[in-house]
Scaffold this motif. Structure first.
Motif, PDB file in Angstrom:
ATOM      1  N   ASP A  46      -0.374   1.285  -9.591  1.00  0.00           N
ATOM      2  CA  ASP A  46      -0.981   2.481  -9.004  1.00  0.00           C
ATOM      3  C   ASP A  46      -2.188   2.141  -8.144  1.00  0.00           C
ATOM      4  OD1 ASP A  46       0.930   3.953 -10.304  1.00  0.00           O
ATOM      5  OD2 ASP A  46      -0.406   4.692 -11.898  1.00  0.00           O
ATOM      6  N   GLU A  47      -3.043   1.243  -8.652  1.00  0.00           N
ATOM      7  CA  GLU A  47      -4.235   0.873  -7.903  1.00  0.00           C
ATOM      8  C   GLU A  47      -3.875   0.135  -6.618  1.00  0.00           C
ATOM      9  OE1 GLU A  47      -7.336   1.605  -8.288  1.00  0.00           O
ATOM     10  OE2 GLU A  47      -7.216   2.648 -10.200  1.00  0.00           O
ATOM     11  N   LEU A  48      -2.848  -0.697  -6.675  1.00  0.00           N
ATOM     12  CA  LEU A  48      -2.419  -1.406  -5.476  1.00  0.00           C
ATOM     13  C   LEU A  48      -1.912  -0.415  -4.435  1.00  0.00           C
ATOM     14  CD1 LEU A  48      -1.747  -3.918  -3.846  1.00  0.00           C
ATOM     15  CD2 LEU A  48       0.444  -4.034  -5.045  1.00  0.00           C
ATOM     16  N   ALA A  49      -1.093   0.548  -4.871  1.00  0.00           N
ATOM     17  CA  ALA A  49      -0.559   1.543  -3.940  1.00  0.00           C
ATOM     18  C   ALA A  49      -1.685   2.352  -3.310  1.00  0.00           C
ATOM     19  CB  ALA A  49       0.415   2.460  -4.669  1.00  0.00           C
ATOM     20  N   ALA A  50      -2.668   2.735  -4.126  1.00  0.00           N
ATOM     21  CA  ALA A  50      -3.790   3.518  -3.618  1.00  0.00           C
ATOM     22  C   ALA A  50      -4.628   2.704  -2.641  1.00  0.00           C
ATOM     23  CB  ALA A  50      -4.659   3.998  -4.778  1.00  0.00           C
ATOM     24  N   MET A  80      -3.661   0.094  -0.796  1.00  0.00           N
ATOM     25  CA  MET A  80      -2.909  -0.130   0.435  1.00  0.00           C
ATOM     26  C   MET A  80      -2.874   1.126   1.295  1.00  0.00           C
ATOM     27  SD  MET A  80      -1.980  -3.296   0.625  1.00  0.00           S
ATOM     28  CE  MET A  80      -0.625  -3.310   1.799  1.00  0.00           C
ATOM     29  N   ALA A  81      -2.726   2.274   0.646  1.00  0.00           N
ATOM     30  CA  ALA A  81      -2.663   3.537   1.386  1.00  0.00           C
ATOM     31  C   ALA A  81      -4.010   3.867   2.016  1.00  0.00           C
ATOM     32  CB  ALA A  81      -2.228   4.661   0.455  1.00  0.00           C
ATOM     33  N   LYS A  82      -5.078   3.485   1.321  1.00  0.00           N
ATOM     34  CA  LYS A  82      -6.411   3.855   1.784  1.00  0.00           C
ATOM     35  C   LYS A  82      -6.904   2.953   2.909  1.00  0.00           C
ATOM     36  CE  LYS A  82     -11.068   4.748  -0.003  1.00  0.00           C
ATOM     37  NZ  LYS A  82     -11.922   4.757  -1.213  1.00  0.00           N
ATOM     38  N   ASN A  83      -6.740   1.632   2.734  1.00  0.00           N
ATOM     39  CA  ASN A  83      -7.315   0.729   3.737  1.00  0.00           C
ATOM     40  C   ASN A  83      -6.431  -0.476   4.051  1.00  0.00           C
ATOM     41  OD1 ASN A  83      -7.645  -0.810   1.422  1.00  0.00           O
ATOM     42  ND2 ASN A  83      -9.826  -0.339   1.205  1.00  0.00           N
ATOM     43  N   GLY A  84      -5.197  -0.448   3.592  1.00  0.00           N
ATOM     44  CA  GLY A  84      -4.296  -1.557   3.881  1.00  0.00           C
ATOM     45  C   GLY A  84      -4.690  -2.853   3.216  1.00  0.00           C
ATOM     46  N   ARG A  85      -5.490  -2.769   2.185  1.00  0.00           N
ATOM     47  CA  ARG A  85      -6.008  -3.971   1.535  1.00  0.00           C
ATOM     48  C   ARG A  85      -4.958  -4.573   0.618  1.00  0.00           C
ATOM     49  NH1 ARG A  85     -11.569  -4.224  -2.052  1.00  0.00           N
ATOM     50  NH2 ARG A  85     -11.136  -6.154  -3.168  1.00  0.00           N
ATOM     51  N   PRO A  86      -4.692  -5.864   0.731  1.00  0.00           N
ATOM     52  CA  PRO A  86      -3.729  -6.504  -0.177  1.00  0.00           C
ATOM     53  C   PRO A  86      -4.319  -6.654  -1.569  1.00  0.00           C
ATOM     54  CG  PRO A  86      -4.756  -8.142   1.228  1.00  0.00           C
ATOM     55  CD  PRO A  86      -5.234  -6.814   1.726  1.00  0.00           C
ATOM     56  N   MET A  87      -3.461  -6.918  -2.525  1.00  0.00           N
ATOM     57  CA  MET A  87      -3.911  -7.054  -3.909  1.00  0.00           C
ATOM     58  C   MET A  87      -4.797  -8.295  -4.081  1.00  0.00           C
ATOM     59  SD  MET A  87      -1.662  -7.522  -7.398  1.00  0.00           S
ATOM     60  CE  MET A  87      -1.013  -5.870  -7.365  1.00  0.00           C
ATOM     61  N   SER A  88      -5.927  -8.101  -4.719  1.00  0.00           N
ATOM     62  CA  SER A  88      -6.800  -9.229  -5.032  1.00  0.00           C
ATOM     63  C   SER A  88      -6.361  -9.843  -6.358  1.00  0.00           C
ATOM     64  CB  SER A  88      -8.261  -8.764  -5.142  1.00  0.00           C
ATOM     65  OG  SER A  88      -8.441  -7.967  -6.298  1.00  0.00           O
ATOM     66  N   LEU A 120      -8.316 -10.394  -8.761  1.00  0.00           N
ATOM     67  CA  LEU A 120      -9.003  -9.665  -9.819  1.00  0.00           C
ATOM     68  C   LEU A 120      -8.245  -8.413 -10.207  1.00  0.00           C
ATOM     69  CD1 LEU A 120     -11.433  -9.454 -11.665  1.00  0.00           C
ATOM     70  CD2 LEU A 120     -12.689  -8.344  -9.810  1.00  0.00           C
ATOM     71  N   LEU A 121      -7.691  -7.715  -9.198  1.00  0.00           N
ATOM     72  CA  LEU A 121      -6.913  -6.513  -9.510  1.00  0.00           C
ATOM     73  C   LEU A 121      -5.643  -6.874 -10.277  1.00  0.00           C
ATOM     74  CD1 LEU A 121      -6.302  -3.537  -9.348  1.00  0.00           C
ATOM     75  CD2 LEU A 121      -5.425  -3.862  -7.027  1.00  0.00           C
ATOM     76  N   LEU A 122      -4.977  -7.939  -9.851  1.00  0.00           N
ATOM     77  CA  LEU A 122      -3.755  -8.350 -10.535  1.00  0.00           C
ATOM     78  C   LEU A 122      -4.022  -8.694 -11.994  1.00  0.00           C
ATOM     79  CD1 LEU A 122      -0.733  -9.086 -10.445  1.00  0.00           C
ATOM     80  CD2 LEU A 122      -1.420 -11.392  -9.719  1.00  0.00           C
ATOM     81  N   THR A 123      -5.156  -9.331 -12.253  1.00  0.00           N
ATOM     82  CA  THR A 123      -5.461  -9.781 -13.618  1.00  0.00           C
ATOM     83  C   THR A 123      -6.328  -8.778 -14.395  1.00  0.00           C
ATOM     84  OG1 THR A 123      -7.391 -11.022 -12.797  1.00  0.00           O
ATOM     85  CG2 THR A 123      -5.298 -12.210 -12.972  1.00  0.00           C
ATOM     86  N   TYR A 124      -6.487  -7.583 -13.846  1.00  0.00           N
ATOM     87  CA  TYR A 124      -7.284  -6.538 -14.486  1.00  0.00           C
ATOM     88  C   TYR A 124      -6.883  -6.302 -15.949  1.00  0.00           C
ATOM     89  CZ  TYR A 124      -9.165  -1.748 -15.070  1.00  0.00           C
ATOM     90  OH  TYR A 124      -9.805  -0.624 -15.518  1.00  0.00           O
ATOM     91  N   PRO A 125      -5.589  -6.253 -16.288  1.00  0.00           N
ATOM     92  CA  PRO A 125      -5.217  -6.057 -17.696  1.00  0.00           C
ATOM     93  C   PRO A 125      -5.703  -7.181 -18.611  1.00  0.00           C
ATOM     94  CG  PRO A 125      -3.353  -5.596 -16.258  1.00  0.00           C
ATOM     95  CD  PRO A 125      -4.400  -6.250 -15.404  1.00  0.00           C
TER      96      PRO A 125
END
Length: 366
Positions: free
Chosen positions: A147-151, A153-161, A163-168
């Motif tokens: 969900d965070e990745l989709a949001a 990308m939709a907001k600023n086209g930012r690829p997944m970091s 840190l976001l991938l390993t958030y869990p």
């Protein structure tokens, strides 16, 4: 996604935890001993002011757990601010504001440990061994990551970091470093708790020869009502549809005057057909203790203007004491920093001991 079977299991575990927490005077020695071992881990990201959604959804519940004698670790997750954004913003101001709201709501630093992510290095050092226990596919399947990745990308086209991938995994570090075994969450957060359980289990099996270095944490499912923003969408600081806890009475009134309702004059409590009106009634109910349907009946044909006046009055009256205490605390940043430093020191003691045990289990003590 949480399937029906795992959700039912989580509910059973949660109900058992709730029963333990709600009955502190059990005469059964085994029950009393188990209850004494309960430790809550919960917290927030300091991305901006806490709002009434936080207050009704989590903050009151934390104070209740503390007051029932359950040891509580309360995390101010400053490192997690940058999981989905490029800058920290006014991180110091946000951290102190968060702490002020916690204390104003009734969190007692003598009974609860309030600490900051960045101030506990040993807890963050658990990331490396924990990352070795999960697969990339497991991380990608996490609903929050998706969900965070989709949001993003939709907001600023930012690829997944990374840190976001390993958030869990970072959340697992937060829970397991202090041996938190009770994590208050909504149903949507169950995948995070399950990931932490998996990491605890795998560490014990792979690195500790079956010894229980980590206890698998359990979710304490919250039953707070879903409160949406004043525009009818999910309440979010980034959408500007919230009522900050620190807002003045006049600011609160201005926010509610702009709240979305509908075209019907008579006020009724009908969540399915009239969600925006029902949301305002629910807010008023939560702050007054009166049933939402009863409030609707008392407003009757007076319309949306009267509904907004009623909910504004309920919120302002309900938060008057909180706001007065908060103002005093914000005016004394030295005291707030002293509270945080004491909490950081306590968290570091626990984290250092946990990391020492982890290194011993892994054979990396030299």
């Amino acid at each position: 996604m949480t399937n029906t079977s795992s959700l039912a299991t989580a509910r059973r575990r949660s109900d058992r935890l709730r029963n333990l927490i709600d009955h502190p005077d059990s005469t059964d020695p085994a029950v009393a001993a188990e209850r004494a071992q309960l430790r809550v881990l919960t917290g927030d990201r300091p991305t901006g002011p806490l709002h009434i959604g936080h207050y009704l959804g989590t903050v009151r519940n934390r104070v209740e757990l503390q007051d029932k004698g359950v040891e509580t670790f309360l995390l101010i997750a400053d490192y997690q601010v940058i999981t989905d954004r490029d800058a920290l913003g006014d991180i110091r101001g946000n951290v102190l504001g968060l702490l002020a709201d916690y204390l104003a709501a009734g969190i007692d630093p003598a009974r609860s440990t309030v600490f900051a992510h960045s101030a506990v290095p040993a807890a963050n050092q658990l990331m490396l061994p924990f990352l070795s226990l999960v697969t990339e596919a497991e991380l990608h399947r996490n609903p929050t990551v998706k969900d965070e990745l989709a949001a993003s990308m939709a907001k600023n086209g930012r690829p997944m970091s990374g840190l976001l991938l390993t958030y869990p995994v970072h959340q697992a570090c937060d829970i397991l470093f202090c041996h938190g075994n009770v994590v208050p969450v909504g149903q949507d957060q169950l995948p995070h708790i399950e990931q932490a359980r998996v990491i605890a289990r795998r560490f014990n099996e792979r690195y500790a020869g079956g010894e229980q270095v980590f206890t698998e944490p359990e979710a304490l499912l919250t039953s707070s009502p879903m409160i949406t923003g004043t525009d009818g969408r999910k309440m979010s600081k980034s959408r500007g549809n919230t009522v900050p806890l620190g807002a003045t009475a006049d600011e609160t009134a201005k926010i509610f005057r702009k709240a979305v309702t509908d075209g019907e004059r008579r006020i009724t409590f009908d969540p399915e057909r009239r969600p925006e009106v029902a949301n305002l009634l629910t807010i008023a109910a939560e702050f007054t203790g009166r049933p939402a349907a009863e409030i609707a009946e008392s407003i009757g044909d007076a319309g949306a203007g009267e509904l907004k006046r009623v909910v504004t009055e309920a919120v302002n009256d309900g938060l008057a004491g909180h706001r007065a205490r908060r103002a005093e605390l914000i005016a004394d940043p030295g005291y707030l920093l002293s509270v945080l430093r004491e909490g950081n020191a306590r968290a570091n003691e626990v984290a250092d001991a946990t990391l020492a045990r982890v290194r011993e289990a892994m054979g990396t003590v030299y």
